[in-house]
Design a protein around this motif. Structure first.
Motif, mmCIF file in Angstrom:
data_model
loop_
_atom_site.group_PDB
_atom_site.id
_atom_site.type_symbol
_atom_site.label_atom_id
_atom_site.label_comp_id
_atom_site.label_asym_id
_atom_site.label_seq_id
_atom_site.Cartn_x
_atom_site.Cartn_y
_atom_site.Cartn_z
ATOM 1 N N THR A 20 0.908 -1.172 0.036
ATOM 2 C CA THR A 20 0.081 -0.048 -0.140
ATOM 3 C C THR A 20 0.875 1.425 0.182
ATOM 4 O OG1 THR A 20 -1.630 -1.171 1.259
ATOM 5 C CG2 THR A 20 -1.890 1.358 1.458
ATOM 6 N N ARG A 21 0.569 2.252 -0.837
ATOM 7 C CA ARG A 21 1.199 3.515 -1.010
ATOM 8 C C ARG A 21 0.542 4.390 0.021
ATOM 9 N NH1 ARG A 21 3.390 5.475 -6.575
ATOM 10 N NH2 ARG A 21 4.697 6.322 -5.041
ATOM 11 N N VAL A 22 1.258 5.024 0.918
ATOM 12 C CA VAL A 22 0.611 5.741 1.944
ATOM 13 C C VAL A 22 0.576 7.327 1.663
ATOM 14 C CG1 VAL A 22 0.242 6.719 4.230
ATOM 15 C CG2 VAL A 22 0.722 4.409 3.713
ATOM 16 N N ARG A 23 -0.701 8.169 1.479
ATOM 17 C CA ARG A 23 -0.418 9.694 1.143
ATOM 18 C C ARG A 23 0.043 10.511 2.639
ATOM 19 N NH1 ARG A 23 -4.551 7.552 -1.699
ATOM 20 N NH2 ARG A 23 -4.260 8.063 -3.789
ATOM 21 N N THR A 24 1.048 11.349 2.386
ATOM 22 C CA THR A 24 1.327 12.066 3.694
ATOM 23 C C THR A 24 1.213 13.516 3.345
ATOM 24 O OG1 THR A 24 3.691 12.063 2.913
ATOM 25 C CG2 THR A 24 2.891 10.545 4.677
ATOM 26 N N TYR A 25 1.040 14.517 4.435
ATOM 27 C CA TYR A 25 0.727 15.993 3.659
ATOM 28 C C TYR A 25 1.537 16.525 4.538
ATOM 29 C CZ TYR A 25 -3.701 13.904 2.060
ATOM 30 O OH TYR A 25 -4.554 13.508 1.217
ATOM 31 N N SER A 26 2.176 17.583 4.069
ATOM 32 C CA SER A 26 2.893 18.651 4.801
ATOM 33 C C SER A 26 2.297 19.652 5.740
ATOM 34 C CB SER A 26 3.722 19.413 3.839
ATOM 35 O OG SER A 26 4.579 20.478 4.416
ATOM 36 N N ASP A 27 2.847 20.149 6.706
ATOM 37 C CA ASP A 27 2.188 21.321 7.628
ATOM 38 C C ASP A 27 2.030 22.410 6.660
ATOM 39 O OD1 ASP A 27 1.459 19.504 9.664
ATOM 40 O OD2 ASP A 27 3.399 20.014 10.459
ATOM 41 N N THR A 28 2.771 22.781 5.723
ATOM 42 C CA THR A 28 2.887 23.728 4.808
ATOM 43 C C THR A 28 2.065 23.618 3.582
ATOM 44 O OG1 THR A 28 5.362 24.044 5.293
ATOM 45 C CG2 THR A 28 4.492 25.358 3.750
ATOM 46 N N PRO A 29 1.102 24.720 3.284
ATOM 47 C CA PRO A 29 0.221 24.604 2.202
ATOM 48 C C PRO A 29 1.321 24.260 0.888
ATOM 49 C CG PRO A 29 -0.045 26.720 3.146
ATOM 50 C CD PRO A 29 0.967 26.020 4.000
ATOM 51 N N THR A 30 0.668 23.601 -0.187
ATOM 52 C CA THR A 30 1.308 23.731 -1.581
ATOM 53 C C THR A 30 1.015 24.819 -2.266
ATOM 54 O OG1 THR A 30 0.552 21.065 -1.493
ATOM 55 C CG2 THR A 30 1.172 22.264 -3.564
#
Length: 111
Positions: A20-30
């Motif tokens: 499974t490929r997990v999605r991660t999110y930065s604390d800084t907006p794209t």
């Protein structure tokens, strides 16, 4: 009136031991985009023993052409939300009709 929307695009991590490929999110907006309107709305609260969750389900309205997907997260007025399902795009119903806008449903859970 327009509304500032901070967009958080996911990064796919390498596959884990289950493939499974997990999605991660930065604390800084794209990036930041402007919505035409923000419609706040509540949602039924989940009934889980020992949990005091508050669910909100607002909607964002954009002009045609905004690049948001069902995997994105956004921040509006300081609150973070997940995009809830695929964005709805509407067009003129006549053949060859132009695109008018995009509706993004959101979901936020606190608690």
């Amino acid at each position: 009136m327009s509304v500032e929307v901070k967009v958080f695009k996911p990064t796919l991590q390498p596959a884990n031991n289950r493939g499974t490929r997990v999605r991660t999110y930065s604390d800084t907006p794209t990036r930041t985009v402007r919505a035409r309107q923000f419609a706040p709305a509540g949602a039924p609260e989940p009934h889980e023993p020992g949990r005091n969750a508050i669910v909100s389900a607002p909607t964002l309205y954009f002009r045609a052409g905004v690049d948001l997907t069902e995997y994105d997260r956004v921040e509006v007025f300081g609150d973070r939300y997940e995009v809830d399902g695929k964005p709805d795009r509407w067009t003129n119903s006549r053949p060859g009709g132009r695109r008018h806008g995009v509706v993004i449903r959101l979901k936020g859970v606190a608690g």
